[in-house]
Structures are given as structure tokens and as C-alpha cells.
Design a protein around this motif. Structure first.
Motif, short mmCIF file in Angstrom:
data_model
loop_
_atom_site.label_atom_id
_atom_site.label_comp_id
_atom_site.label_asym_id
_atom_site.label_seq_id
_atom_site.Cartn_x
_atom_site.Cartn_y
_atom_site.Cartn_z
N GLU A 39 9.14 77.51 140.67
CA GLU A 39 8.46 77.29 141.95
C GLU A 39 8.34 75.80 142.27
O GLU A 39 8.53 75.39 143.42
CB GLU A 39 7.07 77.94 141.92
N ALA A 40 8.03 74.98 141.27
CA ALA A 40 7.93 73.53 141.49
C ALA A 40 9.28 72.96 141.90
O ALA A 40 9.37 72.11 142.80
CB ALA A 40 7.42 72.84 140.24
N ARG A 41 10.33 73.44 141.26
CA ARG A 41 11.69 72.98 141.59
C ARG A 41 12.03 73.37 143.03
O ARG A 41 12.59 72.59 143.79
CB ARG A 41 12.68 73.58 140.61
N ALA A 42 11.71 74.59 143.43
CA ALA A 42 12.00 75.05 144.79
C ALA A 42 11.23 74.22 145.82
O ALA A 42 11.78 73.85 146.87
CB ALA A 42 11.65 76.52 144.93
N LYS A 43 9.97 73.91 145.53
CA LYS A 43 9.17 73.11 146.45
C LYS A 43 9.75 71.70 146.57
O LYS A 43 9.83 71.15 147.67
CB LYS A 43 7.72 73.05 145.97
N ALA A 44 10.15 71.14 145.43
CA ALA A 44 10.68 69.78 145.44
C ALA A 44 11.98 69.69 146.22
O ALA A 44 12.21 68.71 146.93
CB ALA A 44 10.89 69.30 144.01
N THR A 45 12.81 70.69 146.13
CA THR A 45 14.09 70.64 146.84
C THR A 45 13.93 70.93 148.34
O THR A 45 14.83 70.64 149.11
CB THR A 45 15.12 71.63 146.24
N THR B 237 18.04 61.65 132.32
CA THR B 237 17.89 61.72 133.78
C THR B 237 16.56 61.12 134.22
O THR B 237 16.49 60.45 135.25
CB THR B 237 18.03 63.17 134.26
N GLU B 238 15.50 61.35 133.46
CA GLU B 238 14.20 60.75 133.81
C GLU B 238 14.30 59.23 133.81
O GLU B 238 13.72 58.56 134.67
CB GLU B 238 13.11 61.23 132.84
N ASN B 239 15.06 58.67 132.86
CA ASN B 239 15.27 57.22 132.84
C ASN B 239 16.08 56.77 134.06
O ASN B 239 15.82 55.72 134.64
CB ASN B 239 15.98 56.79 131.55
N GLN B 240 17.07 57.58 134.45
CA GLN B 240 17.86 57.25 135.63
C GLN B 240 17.00 57.31 136.89
O GLN B 240 17.18 56.50 137.81
CB GLN B 240 19.04 58.21 135.76
N TYR C 8 17.37 62.82 141.37
CA TYR C 8 16.49 63.99 141.42
C TYR C 8 17.31 65.28 141.50
O TYR C 8 16.94 66.29 140.91
CB TYR C 8 15.52 63.91 142.60
N GLN C 9 18.43 65.25 142.22
CA GLN C 9 19.30 66.42 142.28
C GLN C 9 19.86 66.74 140.90
O GLN C 9 19.94 67.90 140.51
CB GLN C 9 20.45 66.20 143.28
N ARG C 10 20.23 65.70 140.16
CA ARG C 10 20.73 65.90 138.80
C ARG C 10 19.66 66.58 137.95
O ARG C 10 19.94 67.51 137.20
CB ARG C 10 21.14 64.57 138.20
N ARG C 11 18.43 66.12 138.09
CA ARG C 11 17.34 66.73 137.33
C ARG C 11 17.16 68.19 137.73
O ARG C 11 17.01 69.06 136.89
CB ARG C 11 16.02 65.97 137.52
N ASN C 12 17.19 68.47 139.03
CA ASN C 12 17.04 69.85 139.48
C ASN C 12 18.15 70.75 138.95
O ASN C 12 17.91 71.89 138.58
CB ASN C 12 16.98 69.90 141.01
N ASP C 13 19.37 70.23 138.93
CA ASP C 13 20.48 71.01 138.37
C ASP C 13 20.27 71.28 136.89
O ASP C 13 20.51 72.39 136.41
CB ASP C 13 21.81 70.27 138.59
N LEU C 14 19.82 70.26 136.16
CA LEU C 14 19.58 70.45 134.73
C LEU C 14 18.43 71.42 134.48
O LEU C 14 18.48 72.21 133.53
CB LEU C 14 19.25 69.10 134.07
N ILE C 15 17.42 71.39 135.34
CA ILE C 15 16.29 72.31 135.17
C ILE C 15 16.77 73.75 135.32
O ILE C 15 16.35 74.63 134.56
CB ILE C 15 15.16 71.98 136.18
N GLY C 16 17.66 73.99 136.26
CA GLY C 16 18.21 75.34 136.41
C GLY C 16 18.89 75.81 135.15
O GLY C 16 18.68 76.95 134.70
#
Length: 194
Positions: free
Chosen positions: A78-84, A141-144, A48-56
Motif C-alpha cells: 500500500e505504501a508503494r502504491a501511494k508513493a507511485t 538504492t537508498e544511498n543512490q 525512487y523508481q528503482r527502489r519501487n521496482d526492487l520492493i516489488g
């Protein structure tokens, strides 16, 4: 020396030692299974951290398209901030904690899919190599994430099967751990509109 009079004591001490080592073995195995669950949860968080980094990186690439919809970008940010902001302690995880974590991550997935759908209207962005690379990385990443969640659930099943079974449950005080479940409505097909 007459061993017969010490034989009951030797047998009693031997039985006590056998039971003690058996209980120690049960506890050590429970500890290993608990650590396996913690490790798999760490793998879930890492993906999930990898996904958040990629989203940035994706958001910064999309921001380059000056006329791109700001509301869509804001929703993703905003969704990314809430998730982290939601953390789960794997040693004391509850179904409520997992549900909150899952809900926040679902919000990221939802806003991200809206972002990727809205990109279809921007041919210069679709042709951007950085954007295409990030899209591929996100798909990977979604597959991971799926793999990490599956392995977490397998570790939880192994752990729960061990600590809840008799006789282990007589000697262990480890609580049952919840499984990672899908969010409400995940069983319904996603409607994509262009």
C-alpha cells in the motif's frame, strides 16, 4: 564623409546590442540552470523508481515464506502504491508538492524497514540468496536516493542563487524552487524493536 555626425548613432546602437546580448545571456543561463534542476529531479525520480521496482521483487520473494505476516506485506504494498501515485512537475514544483512526495516516500521507507526487521524471525527467508541480494540492492538504492536528493538540492541552490540575484531577477520571471527537505521527525533516532 563625416563620421563624427554618425558617431552618437553608432555608439547608441552598439550599447543597445551589448545590453541585448547581455539580457539574452542572462536568460540563457537561467534556462540552463532550470534545466539542470529538472534533470536532477529526473534522477531523484529514477532512483525512487528503482527502489519501487526492487520492493516489488522483495515482496514477491517474501511471499514465498508462507507463514510470513500478511499485514506487513500489505503495508509495504500500500505504501508503494501511494508513493507511485504522487507525481511532481519539476518545472512548477511547490513546497507542498515536495512535502507530499517526501511524505509518501517516507511511508515506503517506514513500512520497508518494518518488513526487514520482521524478517529476522524467519531464518529460511534470511538464508534465501534472492532475498539477500535484494536487501543489498535496496541498501545501495537508498544511498543512490540520498545522492540524487543531495544533487537536486545543489542544483536548486545554484538555480535560486542565480534567478533571485540582482540584476537577473529584473529580467527573469523564473520562480524560486523549493529544496528537498526531510520529513517531520527525521531528526529523531529510529527505535528498532525485535
Amino acid at each position: 564623409m563625416d563620421f563624427k555626425k554618425f558617431l552618437p548613432w553608432i555608439i547608441g546602437i552598439g550599447l543597445i546590442l551589448i545590453v541585448a546580448f547581455w539580457v539574452i545571456g542572462i536568460n540563457n543561463t537561467g534556462l540552463k540552470k532550470n534545466q539542470a534542476v529538472n534533470k536532477e529531479w529526473g534522477n531523484v525520480e529514477t532512483t525512487y523508481q528503482r527502489r519501487n521496482d526492487l520492493i516489488g521483487n522483495l515482496v514477491n520473494t517474501v511471499k514465498g515464506a508462507a507463514d510470513f505476516e500478511k499485514s506487513t506485506l500489505t503495508a509495504v504494498i500500500e505504501a508503494r502504491a501511494k508513493a507511485t501515485s504522487i507525481t511532481v512537475d519539476p518545472t512548477n514544483v511547490t513546497p507542498e508538492q515536495l512535502a507530499a512526495f517526501n511524505s509518501a516516500q517516507s511511508g515506503v521507507s517506514s513500512s520497508l524497514s518494518k518488513l526487514l526487521v520482521s524478517v529476522e524471525r524467519y531464518p529460511e527467508l534470511k538464508a534465501n540468496q534472492n532475498f539477500l541480494d535484494l536487501q543489498r540492492e535496496l541498501a545501495s538504492t537508498e544511498n543512490q536516493i540520498l545522492t540524487a536528493r543531495t544533487r537536486f538540492n545543489e542544483a536548486v541552490q545554484d538555480y535560486n542563487s542565480y534567478v533571485l540575484a540582482i540584476p537577473q531577477s529584473w529580467f527573469l520571471s523564473y520562480p524560486e524552487k523549493p529544496f528537498f527537505k526531510s520529513v517531520d521527525g527525521a531528526n529523531k533516532p529510529v527505535e528498532v524493536k525485535f
